[in-house]
Write a protein that holds these residues in place. Structure first.
Motif, short mmCIF file in Angstrom:
data_model
loop_
_atom_site.label_atom_id
_atom_site.label_comp_id
_atom_site.label_asym_id
_atom_site.label_seq_id
_atom_site.Cartn_x
_atom_site.Cartn_y
_atom_site.Cartn_z
N ASP D 1 23.74 26.58 22.43
CA ASP D 1 25.20 26.65 22.29
C ASP D 1 25.81 27.76 23.12
OD1 ASP D 1 26.75 24.83 20.68
OD2 ASP D 1 25.35 25.30 19.06
N LEU D 2 26.84 27.42 23.85
CA LEU D 2 27.50 28.39 24.72
C LEU D 2 28.37 29.34 23.90
CD1 LEU D 2 28.50 25.87 27.49
CD2 LEU D 2 26.78 27.70 27.65
N PRO D 3 28.57 30.55 24.43
CA PRO D 3 29.45 31.49 23.72
C PRO D 3 30.88 30.96 23.67
CG PRO D 3 28.25 32.59 25.50
CD PRO D 3 27.99 31.13 25.65
N LEU D 4 31.61 31.52 22.74
CA LEU D 4 33.01 31.19 22.50
C LEU D 4 33.87 31.33 23.76
CD1 LEU D 4 34.70 30.68 19.90
CD2 LEU D 4 35.21 33.12 19.90
N SER D 217 33.55 25.69 19.78
CA SER D 217 33.36 25.97 21.20
C SER D 217 34.41 26.93 21.74
CB SER D 217 33.41 24.66 21.99
OG SER D 217 32.35 23.82 21.59
N ALA D 218 35.60 26.86 21.15
CA ALA D 218 36.69 27.70 21.66
C ALA D 218 37.67 27.99 20.54
CB ALA D 218 37.42 27.01 22.81
N VAL D 219 38.35 29.13 20.68
CA VAL D 219 39.50 29.41 19.82
C VAL D 219 40.75 29.40 20.69
CG1 VAL D 219 38.49 30.68 17.90
CG2 VAL D 219 39.11 31.90 20.00
N PHE D 220 41.80 28.89 20.10
CA PHE D 220 43.11 28.77 20.76
C PHE D 220 44.03 29.74 20.04
CE2 PHE D 220 47.32 27.04 21.04
CZ PHE D 220 47.42 26.20 22.14
N ILE D 221 44.56 30.70 20.76
CA ILE D 221 45.39 31.74 20.13
C ILE D 221 46.61 31.98 21.02
CG2 ILE D 221 45.50 34.14 19.34
CD1 ILE D 221 42.49 34.06 18.90
N GLU D 222 47.79 31.66 20.50
CA GLU D 222 48.98 31.98 21.27
C GLU D 222 49.31 33.46 21.07
OE1 GLU D 222 51.04 27.66 21.90
OE2 GLU D 222 51.99 29.03 20.49
N THR D 223 49.75 34.07 22.14
CA THR D 223 49.96 35.52 22.10
C THR D 223 51.17 35.89 22.95
OG1 THR D 223 48.89 37.65 22.55
CG2 THR D 223 48.33 35.84 24.03
N ARG D 249 35.98 41.22 17.25
CA ARG D 249 35.42 40.80 15.95
C ARG D 249 34.99 39.34 16.00
NH1 ARG D 249 39.63 44.48 14.28
NH2 ARG D 249 41.13 42.80 14.00
N LEU D 250 35.81 38.50 16.61
CA LEU D 250 35.45 37.08 16.64
C LEU D 250 34.16 36.83 17.42
CD1 LEU D 250 38.91 35.32 17.11
CD2 LEU D 250 37.64 35.73 14.99
N THR D 251 33.98 37.55 18.52
CA THR D 251 32.76 37.32 19.30
C THR D 251 31.53 37.81 18.53
OG1 THR D 251 33.19 39.36 20.50
CG2 THR D 251 33.89 37.31 21.56
N ALA D 252 31.69 38.83 17.69
CA ALA D 252 30.55 39.26 16.88
C ALA D 252 30.14 38.14 15.91
CB ALA D 252 30.90 40.54 16.11
N PHE D 253 31.12 37.49 15.29
CA PHE D 253 30.80 36.35 14.41
C PHE D 253 30.22 35.19 15.23
CE2 PHE D 253 33.98 38.45 11.63
CZ PHE D 253 33.22 38.51 10.47
N ASP D 254 30.76 35.01 16.43
CA ASP D 254 30.28 33.89 17.26
C ASP D 254 28.81 34.06 17.62
OD1 ASP D 254 30.82 31.46 18.89
OD2 ASP D 254 30.36 32.82 20.56
N LYS D 258 26.14 31.23 16.79
CA LYS D 258 25.44 30.49 17.83
C LYS D 258 23.92 30.69 17.69
CE LYS D 258 29.22 28.76 19.37
NZ LYS D 258 30.17 29.24 20.36
N GLN D 259 23.48 31.84 17.19
CA GLN D 259 22.06 32.02 16.87
C GLN D 259 21.64 31.08 15.75
OE1 GLN D 259 21.80 36.12 15.77
NE2 GLN D 259 20.86 36.75 17.70
N ALA D 260 22.54 30.96 14.76
CA ALA D 260 22.18 30.25 13.53
C ALA D 260 22.22 28.74 13.74
CB ALA D 260 23.14 30.63 12.41
#
Lengths: 263, 263, 263, 263
Positions: D1-4, D217-223, D249-254, D258-260
């Motif tokens: 699985d590819l990173p976020l 696979s991705a997060v969509f965040i308007e900013t 923080r999100l990439t730490a969860f990702d 992705k490992q799991a």
């Protein structure tokens, strides 16, 4: 923030031997993972979908077994209560009295549970908004007992379906009591099998991961060595043999969540 | 098909005088309209939103008043029960024992109510699909009591809102028990006022008309001479002074519905 | 308050002959019952559940047929439009341009429909609260066209289910435009049959009675001589042979509702 | 699985300078975090709550700016399309054509987007069950374009509220297309502010964490650098200054997810 605690056990107390087997196996897992464990079991399923559903061993039979698990295995015990009378009796043995979701607005039950001085774990009704739990928690704390937990277990979403609103977790946390996520009842399909409730255990991990990442104090997971032959809640219980791998993944998310501070 | 019956009264028993005044006024209206009347009042509001909400006169104070209304005004009485003990006591006086919606899955309560031999009116839980009431009704009938009513009072729809699914009425009717539509609780906004539940009495007539046109055996309407100062459920109760005009319209729809046979 | 109008026809235009047969049969029923009739048919089903679903005759084929039904049978015509271009073309022939529920927030479509000067019937999105239609209606009226209708056709309730909130009818009426109740799409089960949408025509009369008793200007009922073999919406269309009896009952409720003034 | 991967940008294109500033700032963050970035912006807000809402720069003005951001900053571009005509035009410049949630069942739009050969990101309608997206995705793949993404952005839950059902993510994944979680529209309160939609950006992180832990696979965040003064979607956009900490923080969860392997 403290690491994740596990509240687990079979939906209902079957036999003394079964209870000791389950509690022993769960204790080994929790010890290996270094997490806290509360043993959960019901002595009575008071709101089965139909009259013919098995209700459990009863309070008189259950209390000595709970007392022995507590003494022999050193585990705190959680059980659910349905009447004021049961609160006082169960409160002499168990550590956490749980208020079922359907009964979370019954004032006399909440006050009776509060008066035992034991921890009171209130399941949020499927018909309640998370902010409405503030008044529910206050019924216990204003009765002189500050040891309250709240549990998210899904909210009604159309017919025969629950949905887990993850925003409920920070809303509940703001009330001030530690928040538990019940990952197995949240995948229930109430009444979805005609004479009994259905469920879909494939989504237990989905919801548990989500809740742990958001940040909770404990996860509640009902488990059984053979859920498809369990007397109740089979479709949503997790196989005992799958618990350690599941919890290994959940604790990895919990470590990230607790470092990050809750969302 | 029999003409519409009215189940009405103030949400909770306030005083003997108030109860007689309300029951007397409702009896005059029902007599003028030629419809049946069951007098409804609660002796205890056991699941108020918060601990501080007024709970009512209590069973001991209420039963003699209920008995006297029954004797002096000749009206059948309905009240709601929350524990097994209350069933036996209330069952000696009242004609219809009502199971609150939150408690509609509590097996022991249903069985205790059934054993009184009195009519049991089961409110459908806000968390239940209408077809799930089949198992609920069976808990009473399989306990030897065929005198069951079911009541539709709305289903959870998002947070702090109920919606009345009119398809529930024919689904409930197929279970075999007469169907009641509770027009005042169906407009409740549970928990919607923070420390108490809100509601919107403007829609009582909307929902009551709809249900009567679909076809029901009875409508349940809580009423008060001054709802905005009533101790509970004020926002959704109908002003006593508005009841006769409302019922006149509802009975006109009922005549068309009963001629047409239910939908 | 004017008597109930009927908006009816098959879901989609099949052939010229079929359209004339249906329109002729409906006209006879409406004439016998003394109610107004608008003939409804779609030239394109632009949002079928799957790519393989039949889409209809197309605009070019449909417009001459609509024109001839209008001329030969003297019936006003309603059809739905999906793009700005279609508004101008269809607006030259039909009397009412209908905005599909999924498209009710598409500003350019609403403005293009408004600019034809024809009546614009806006179906309330399954994702909208009734009060949110105020802004939707304003997109048409602020574009210079005051001839707007709003149609209630159910709101999302969990997955694959709609519920009809009868309170929506008075809320919509307060916006100021006449209110239509779509009794056949309200019983749809969106996506509920895998590759197509399901539905349950048994509840069409239930919901139509309820809405008429609450008080509406028109009912919208899709009908077909053989719904189970219709190219779309079969499960929720009413059999043509059942229409007259159904409408006879609905007009009886309508007379009571219009005497009583709307709820 | 590819990173976020991150899909981010302001809700609508304001000016060339603003677009470059936002895209540049987001590129720096993504580079520091080692994650992929797709720049998102709308050239037209075609379904504003009310006619007076600002709609954006328009397609003609937007395309050259998109082309320059793509060329100068090397970022792939995502924008949403509302008509068949826009698909071909936008498809010459941007990399991902996004189908708005309200339009996800419009067959012609899906087919036109598919024919560009560009990636098509389909937002799941607020009125759709996740399994219903299978037919929606097939409208694109059966038109010869296998490059499809699906986006979860909440489902209708009562009025003016969405809920994010985390079980939708594995259901969508099983369809076969990569799954995006839109964390900012999921906290929208549609129509909740009368003339515009409300939202609550406090819960963006809650829902994003949950979705990332479940596995996307991705997060969509308007900013936006100043969301409270943005022309649209202000209440739910994340402050640009908060993005890096949130994404850390999100990439730490990702990484844990992705490992799991996904749940």
């Amino acid at each position: 923030d403290l690491p994740l605690t596990l509240i687990a056990g079979p939906c209902q107390l079957e036999t003394r031997q079964h209870a000791f087997d389950m509690a022993g196996a769960l204790k080994e897992i929790a010890t290996r993972l270094g997490i806290g464990l509360v043993y959960k079991s019901s002595f009575d399923k008071a709101n089965r979908t139909s009259l013919g559903g098995k209700r459990g061993a009863g309070l008189d039979a259950a209390l000595p077994i709970f007392a022995d698990i507590k003494k022999d295995l050193g585990l705190p015990i959680l059980t659910d209560v349905h009447t004021e009378e049961q609160c006082a009796l169960a409160g002499e043995v168990v550590d956490i009295l749980q208020i079922p979701a359907f009964l979370c607005r019954q004032t006399d039950l909440l006050v009776a549970a509060a008066r035992t001085g034991k921890v009171v774990n209130i399941k949020k009704g499927q018909f309640l908004a998370p902010w409405d739990m503030k008044n529910v928690v206050a019924k216990v704390t204003e009765s002189g007992n500050a040891n309250v937990l709240t549990t998210e277990r899904g909210v009604s979403f159309g017919y025969n379906t629950l949905v887990s609103d993850m925003r409920a977790l920070p809303v509940l946390r703001q009330i001030g009591a530690p928040v538990v996520f019940d990952a197995t009842h949240s995948v229930q399909q109430p009444g979805g099998q005609g004479g009994s409730s259905g469920g879909d255990r494939r989504y237990v991990e989905t919801l548990a991961r989500a809740a742990v990442a958001v940040g909770v104090s404990a996860v509640f997971i009902e488990t059984h060595q053979d859920p498809d032959h369990a007397p109740s809640d089979g479709p949503n219980m997790v196989r005992l043999g799958d618990m350690e791998a599941l919890l290994t993944r959940l604790t990895a998310f919990d470590r990230v969540a607790k470092q990050a501070s809750p969302s």
